[in-house]
Motif scaffolding. Structure first.
Motif, PDB file in Angstrom:
ATOM      1  N   ASP A  27      36.976  33.040  45.331  1.00 40.98           N
ATOM      2  CA  ASP A  27      38.079  32.732  44.474  1.00 40.98           C
ATOM      3  C   ASP A  27      38.292  33.475  43.056  1.00 40.98           C
ATOM      4  O   ASP A  27      39.135  33.181  42.534  1.00 40.98           O
ATOM      5  CB  ASP A  27      38.101  30.988  44.249  1.00 40.98           C
ATOM      6  CG  ASP A  27      38.571  30.351  45.383  1.00 40.98           C
ATOM      7  OD1 ASP A  27      39.611  30.745  46.264  1.00 40.98           O
ATOM      8  OD2 ASP A  27      38.022  29.243  45.842  1.00 40.98           O
ATOM      9  N   GLY A  28      37.284  33.986  42.629  1.00 42.83           N
ATOM     10  CA  GLY A  28      37.453  34.771  41.363  1.00 42.83           C
ATOM     11  C   GLY A  28      36.596  35.724  41.425  1.00 42.83           C
ATOM     12  O   GLY A  28      35.323  35.803  41.922  1.00 42.83           O
ATOM     13  N   ASP A  29      37.010  36.814  40.869  1.00 40.05           N
ATOM     14  CA  ASP A  29      36.500  38.496  40.569  1.00 40.05           C
ATOM     15  C   ASP A  29      35.313  38.146  39.665  1.00 40.05           C
ATOM     16  O   ASP A  29      35.607  37.658  38.464  1.00 40.05           O
ATOM     17  CB  ASP A  29      37.362  39.189  40.253  1.00 40.05           C
ATOM     18  CG  ASP A  29      36.741  40.897  40.161  1.00 40.05           C
ATOM     19  OD1 ASP A  29      36.597  41.208  41.159  1.00 40.05           O
ATOM     20  OD2 ASP A  29      36.311  41.221  39.146  1.00 40.05           O
ATOM     21  N   THR A  75      35.049  26.448  37.665  1.00 39.41           N
ATOM     22  CA  THR A  75      35.104  27.051  36.525  1.00 39.41           C
ATOM     23  C   THR A  75      34.245  28.167  36.427  1.00 39.41           C
ATOM     24  O   THR A  75      33.205  28.080  36.851  1.00 39.41           O
ATOM     25  CB  THR A  75      34.997  25.953  35.432  1.00 39.41           C
ATOM     26  OG1 THR A  75      35.356  24.944  35.504  1.00 39.41           O
ATOM     27  CG2 THR A  75      34.988  26.520  34.123  1.00 39.41           C
ATOM     28  N   PHE A  76      34.662  29.331  36.134  1.00 39.58           N
ATOM     29  CA  PHE A  76      34.058  30.596  35.965  1.00 39.58           C
ATOM     30  C   PHE A  76      33.951  30.834  34.555  1.00 39.58           C
ATOM     31  O   PHE A  76      34.614  30.818  33.781  1.00 39.58           O
ATOM     32  CB  PHE A  76      34.890  31.701  36.680  1.00 39.58           C
ATOM     33  CG  PHE A  76      35.141  31.424  38.232  1.00 39.58           C
ATOM     34  CD1 PHE A  76      36.009  30.431  38.610  1.00 39.58           C
ATOM     35  CD2 PHE A  76      34.657  32.145  39.076  1.00 39.58           C
ATOM     36  CE1 PHE A  76      36.322  30.221  39.773  1.00 39.58           C
ATOM     37  CE2 PHE A  76      34.780  31.839  40.237  1.00 39.58           C
ATOM     38  CZ  PHE A  76      35.545  30.569  40.941  1.00 39.58           C
ATOM     39  N   TYR A  77      32.844  31.738  34.381  1.00 41.60           N
ATOM     40  CA  TYR A  77      32.326  31.810  32.984  1.00 41.60           C
ATOM     41  C   TYR A  77      31.983  33.331  32.933  1.00 41.60           C
ATOM     42  O   TYR A  77      31.241  33.950  33.558  1.00 41.60           O
ATOM     43  CB  TYR A  77      31.230  31.079  32.608  1.00 41.60           C
ATOM     44  CG  TYR A  77      31.475  29.736  32.401  1.00 41.60           C
ATOM     45  CD1 TYR A  77      31.771  29.300  31.188  1.00 41.60           C
ATOM     46  CD2 TYR A  77      31.358  28.801  33.512  1.00 41.60           C
ATOM     47  CE1 TYR A  77      32.227  27.894  30.949  1.00 41.60           C
ATOM     48  CE2 TYR A  77      31.524  27.367  33.263  1.00 41.60           C
ATOM     49  CZ  TYR A  77      32.045  26.948  31.990  1.00 41.60           C
ATOM     50  OH  TYR A  77      32.376  25.493  31.650  1.00 41.60           O
ATOM     51  N   ARG A  78      32.367  33.838  31.862  1.00 42.85           N
ATOM     52  CA  ARG A  78      31.881  35.464  31.309  1.00 42.85           C
ATOM     53  C   ARG A  78      31.799  35.364  29.859  1.00 42.85           C
ATOM     54  O   ARG A  78      31.958  34.523  29.069  1.00 42.85           O
ATOM     55  CB  ARG A  78      32.968  36.147  31.706  1.00 42.85           C
ATOM     56  CG  ARG A  78      34.292  36.061  30.982  1.00 42.85           C
ATOM     57  CD  ARG A  78      35.397  37.044  31.261  1.00 42.85           C
ATOM     58  NE  ARG A  78      36.495  36.995  30.443  1.00 42.85           N
ATOM     59  CZ  ARG A  78      37.868  37.795  30.682  1.00 42.85           C
ATOM     60  NH1 ARG A  78      37.716  38.663  31.413  1.00 42.85           N
ATOM     61  NH2 ARG A  78      38.742  37.523  30.098  1.00 42.85           N
ATOM     62  N   ARG A  79      30.996  36.291  29.551  1.00 44.41           N
ATOM     63  CA  ARG A  79      30.527  36.448  27.869  1.00 44.41           C
ATOM     64  C   ARG A  79      31.818  36.796  27.163  1.00 44.41           C
ATOM     65  O   ARG A  79      32.702  37.517  27.511  1.00 44.41           O
ATOM     66  CB  ARG A  79      29.729  37.787  28.143  1.00 44.41           C
ATOM     67  CG  ARG A  79      28.105  37.429  28.379  1.00 44.41           C
ATOM     68  CD  ARG A  79      27.417  38.670  28.589  1.00 44.41           C
ATOM     69  NE  ARG A  79      27.401  39.393  27.224  1.00 44.41           N
ATOM     70  CZ  ARG A  79      25.957  39.492  26.552  1.00 44.41           C
ATOM     71  NH1 ARG A  79      24.829  38.784  26.928  1.00 44.41           N
ATOM     72  NH2 ARG A  79      26.118  40.106  25.290  1.00 44.41           N
ATOM     73  N   ASP A  80      31.759  36.318  25.984  1.00 38.96           N
ATOM     74  CA  ASP A  80      32.642  36.744  25.101  1.00 38.96           C
ATOM     75  C   ASP A  80      32.235  37.955  24.208  1.00 38.96           C
ATOM     76  O   ASP A  80      31.665  37.487  23.060  1.00 38.96           O
ATOM     77  CB  ASP A  80      33.468  35.637  24.107  1.00 38.96           C
ATOM     78  CG  ASP A  80      34.629  36.037  23.205  1.00 38.96           C
ATOM     79  OD1 ASP A  80      34.702  37.364  22.860  1.00 38.96           O
ATOM     80  OD2 ASP A  80      35.185  34.980  22.683  1.00 38.96           O
TER      81      ASP A  80
END
Lengths: 100, 100
Positions: free
Chosen positions: B34-36, B80-85
């Motif tokens: 569901d998310g790349d 919920t998908f997480y990536r670095r800022d």
């Protein structure tokens, strides 16, 4: 590589405050009888007093900072004086610039 | 100026580990339906699983990282998908290079 010990030591308003005062001891503390502010560092009693905390509370904060290598203590008579370990702090800054 | 919130967020082996995995999601996590991985980030469930902790425990770590601005979350369906800022992380590195 970031050090968890350093991060935990820094993650406190009071400990950051101590580190900041120790950058320029003469600007923040009165002259001492038994140790030179610049050469020997600042007496733990003065730090406790300026923080407005008990001596054991200040001692605990100072111990955490010293164990992380951020400050070093020096015993003179019955007192302990603390100053920053600038070379260690520079190493930590270097580590923070790397990848994490 | 060092941020206490950031320091507290970083002062955890698990949270540092999450940040490190998120630097290169494809190297550490399987493809997601569901998310790349690169565009949307990594599903919180995958992170919990890889950490070997419960979903609530992982969610708490992710919340702390997100509140400190180190990662950002994106809701897709029920996940919920997480990536670095990275821009925020660069700002933090910059702050660490200053005087403290």
């Amino acid at each position: 590589m970031l050090s968890i010990g350093v991060l935990k030591a820094l993650a406190s308003e009071r400990r950051l405050q101590i580190l900041q005062w120790l950058r320029d001891p003469a600007a923040h503390f009165p002259p001492q009888t038994d140790g030179d502010l610049e050469r020997d560092g600042v007496c733990a009693l003065f730090i406790a007093n300026k923080l407005g905390v008990s001596q054991p509370t200040a001692a605990e904060h100072l111990k955490i900072l010293a164990q992380a290598g951020l400050i070093e203590g020096k015993r003179i008579k019955q007192w302990t004086f603390y100053r920053r370990d600038e070379s260690r702090i520079d190493e930590i800054k270097q580590a923070f610039r790397g990848d994490w």
